[in-house]
Write a protein that holds these residues in place. Structure first.
Motif, mmCIF file in Angstrom:
data_model
loop_
_atom_site.group_PDB
_atom_site.id
_atom_site.type_symbol
_atom_site.label_atom_id
_atom_site.label_comp_id
_atom_site.label_asym_id
_atom_site.label_seq_id
_atom_site.Cartn_x
_atom_site.Cartn_y
_atom_site.Cartn_z
ATOM 1 N N GLN A 272 -8.462 1.909 -6.619
ATOM 2 C CA GLN A 272 -9.357 0.986 -6.891
ATOM 3 C C GLN A 272 -10.458 1.344 -8.157
ATOM 4 O OE1 GLN A 272 -11.534 -0.972 -3.829
ATOM 5 N NE2 GLN A 272 -11.238 -3.013 -4.434
ATOM 6 N N GLU B 46 -4.228 -4.632 6.923
ATOM 7 C CA GLU B 46 -4.723 -5.509 5.866
ATOM 8 C C GLU B 46 -5.244 -6.808 6.538
ATOM 9 O OE1 GLU B 46 -1.614 -6.742 3.305
ATOM 10 O OE2 GLU B 46 -0.160 -6.818 5.065
ATOM 11 N N SER C 14 -16.141 -5.277 -4.591
ATOM 12 C CA SER C 14 -15.183 -5.739 -5.598
ATOM 13 C C SER C 14 -15.761 -6.850 -6.459
ATOM 14 C CB SER C 14 -13.972 -5.859 -4.788
ATOM 15 O OG SER C 14 -12.975 -6.814 -5.593
ATOM 16 N N ASP D 27 -10.916 -3.024 -1.102
ATOM 17 C CA ASP D 27 -10.766 -4.424 -1.515
ATOM 18 C C ASP D 27 -9.792 -4.728 -2.661
ATOM 19 O OD1 ASP D 27 -12.670 -4.606 0.574
ATOM 20 O OD2 ASP D 27 -14.075 -5.398 -0.356
ATOM 21 N N ASP D 28 -9.037 -5.362 -2.384
ATOM 22 C CA ASP D 28 -7.874 -5.674 -3.143
ATOM 23 C C ASP D 28 -7.595 -7.359 -3.615
ATOM 24 O OD1 ASP D 28 -5.313 -5.541 -4.725
ATOM 25 O OD2 ASP D 28 -4.077 -5.551 -2.925
ATOM 26 N N PHE E 223 0.945 -1.470 -0.013
ATOM 27 C CA PHE E 223 -0.063 0.061 -0.239
ATOM 28 C C PHE E 223 0.902 1.245 -0.106
ATOM 29 C CE2 PHE E 223 -2.526 3.578 1.746
ATOM 30 C CZ PHE E 223 -3.676 3.107 0.959
ATOM 31 N N PRO F 87 -1.761 -10.222 -3.602
ATOM 32 C CA PRO F 87 -2.836 -9.276 -4.133
ATOM 33 C C PRO F 87 -2.616 -8.543 -5.233
ATOM 34 C CG PRO F 87 -1.724 -8.602 -2.233
ATOM 35 C CD PRO F 87 -1.217 -10.176 -2.664
ATOM 36 N N SER F 88 -3.593 -7.972 -5.767
ATOM 37 C CA SER F 88 -3.335 -7.098 -7.038
ATOM 38 C C SER F 88 -2.271 -6.183 -7.093
ATOM 39 C CB SER F 88 -4.912 -6.641 -7.699
ATOM 40 O OG SER F 88 -5.470 -7.789 -8.124
ATOM 41 N N LEU F 89 -2.317 -5.511 -5.913
ATOM 42 C CA LEU F 89 -1.585 -4.189 -5.880
ATOM 43 C C LEU F 89 0.081 -4.477 -5.884
ATOM 44 C CD1 LEU F 89 -3.100 -1.995 -3.021
ATOM 45 C CD2 LEU F 89 -3.008 -1.425 -5.372
ATOM 46 N N ALA G 172 -10.436 -11.439 -1.561
ATOM 47 C CA ALA G 172 -9.788 -10.206 -1.633
ATOM 48 C C ALA G 172 -9.119 -9.902 -0.340
ATOM 49 C CB ALA G 172 -10.496 -9.116 -2.373
#
Length: 317
Positions: free
Chosen positions: A302, A149, A310, A170-171, A103, A247-249, A269
């Motif tokens: 997001q 998280e 999400s 939400d990731d 993050f 996670p996507s990030l 997520a």
């Protein structure tokens, strides 16, 4: 129907504190004064707002609706204070923000140059740390805001009355596999992944998510290695040692050679939220302004999708 907005503040305090006595302490008034304000508010709306139990109170449906309204009013008043303070040019301060690596590096730190132009009088100090460390520092007053998280499919631990949590985003979880593994063939049979699951350090935020997904797949095989950082996980996947949830990030970067991302529905997520201390007074204007900025950056990251909306569903670290 006439509703005195001052009484909504009392209801909000009861909702956050979990009872009349604790709310009275939070507002620095007597329990009798809280009860009187609640009774008048119930007469104004013509409905019961609380269900009273030996160990405290719970909100009725009408009570929950009014608490949501009260929170909106609180946010609007905070925004008004920020705008007036900014117009007067008197926003100054030093705000300490703790968080985890993905993050901070993907969302918050890239926004710092814009922040310095917007609010040159407020310095943001970044402090990276694990969840347990951030929690201790926030309670001790060494942090003003802590970005945390956890797996959105798991029930979050109850917060003490001294802390408040504001959801950020939400990731979605993604499955990463060694390139050219059989995982890319559709994942019809999970025992055909071609590589075992990588082990996750139990203290890492993604540990519960990995365990949840493996349970849902009926996977009981042994894991290999053990990681607590996404960089380590990606290096192991690239080496063909196993598969992992990321996670996507954490994937918004150049991936190592030998890593493929597989789209699989239902992985869930991770929930990303920011926490701060509460008290009888509102957040200091500088902290409030930084909180609003963090929420703005998270919404942009997001694409404006708020927690719970999400497409992927649920998640962790």
């Amino acid at each position: 129907m006439e509703i005195d907005p001052r009484r909504l503040r009392v209801l909000l305090a009861v909702a956050r504190a979990g009872g009349v006595l604790a709310a009275a302490d939070l507002l620095h008034v007597t329990p009798s004064a809280v009860s009187q304000q609640l009774a008048r508010l119930e007469r104004e709306v013509g409905a019961a707002l609380l269900e009273r139990h030996p160990r405290g109170v719970t909100l009725t449906a009408e009570g929950r609706d009014l608490v949501e309204v009260a929170e909106n009013i609180e946010r609007e008043l905070g925004e008004a204070r920020r705008r007036l303070s900014a117009r007067a040019g008197d926003l100054e301060g030093h705000v300490r923000v703790g968080g985890f690596q993905t993050f901070l590096s993907v969302v918050l730190i890239p926004g710092l140059p814009a922040w310095r132009e917007r609010q040159p009088g407020i310095a943001i100090e970044i402090m990276e740390g694990s969840g347990d460390v951030l929690a201790r520092e926030l309670r001790a007053g060494d942090l003003d805001l802590a970005v945390v998280e956890y797996d959105a499919d798991e029930a979050a631990a109850a917060l003490p009355l001294s802390l408040r949590e504001v959801p950020l985003l939400d990731d979605p979880w993604r499955l990463v596999v060694p390139a050219h593994s059989t995982a890319g063939e559709g994942l019809v049979a999970w025992d055909r992944l071609g590589a075992p699951w990588l082990g996750v350090d139990s203290s890492a935020a993604m540990a519960s998510a990995a365990a949840r997904v493996r349970r849902s797949l009926g996977d009981s095989g042994a894991s290999v290695h053990r990681y607590g950082d996404y960089e380590t996980a990606l290096a192991l996947v690239a080496a063909g040692e196993g598969v992992a949830l990321i996670p996507s990030l954490a994937l918004q970067r150049d991936l190592p050679e030998g890593v493929e991302i597989v789209d699989v529905p239902g992985l869930g997520a991770r929930r990303v939220a920011v926490r701060h201390r509460t008290g009888r007074r509102a957040l200091p204007p500088a902290t409030d302004a930084v909180l609003a900025f963090v929420r703005e950056l998270a919404a942009a990251a997001q694409g404006g999708v708020r927690p719970g909306e999400s497409d992927a569903g649920t998640a962790a670290h």
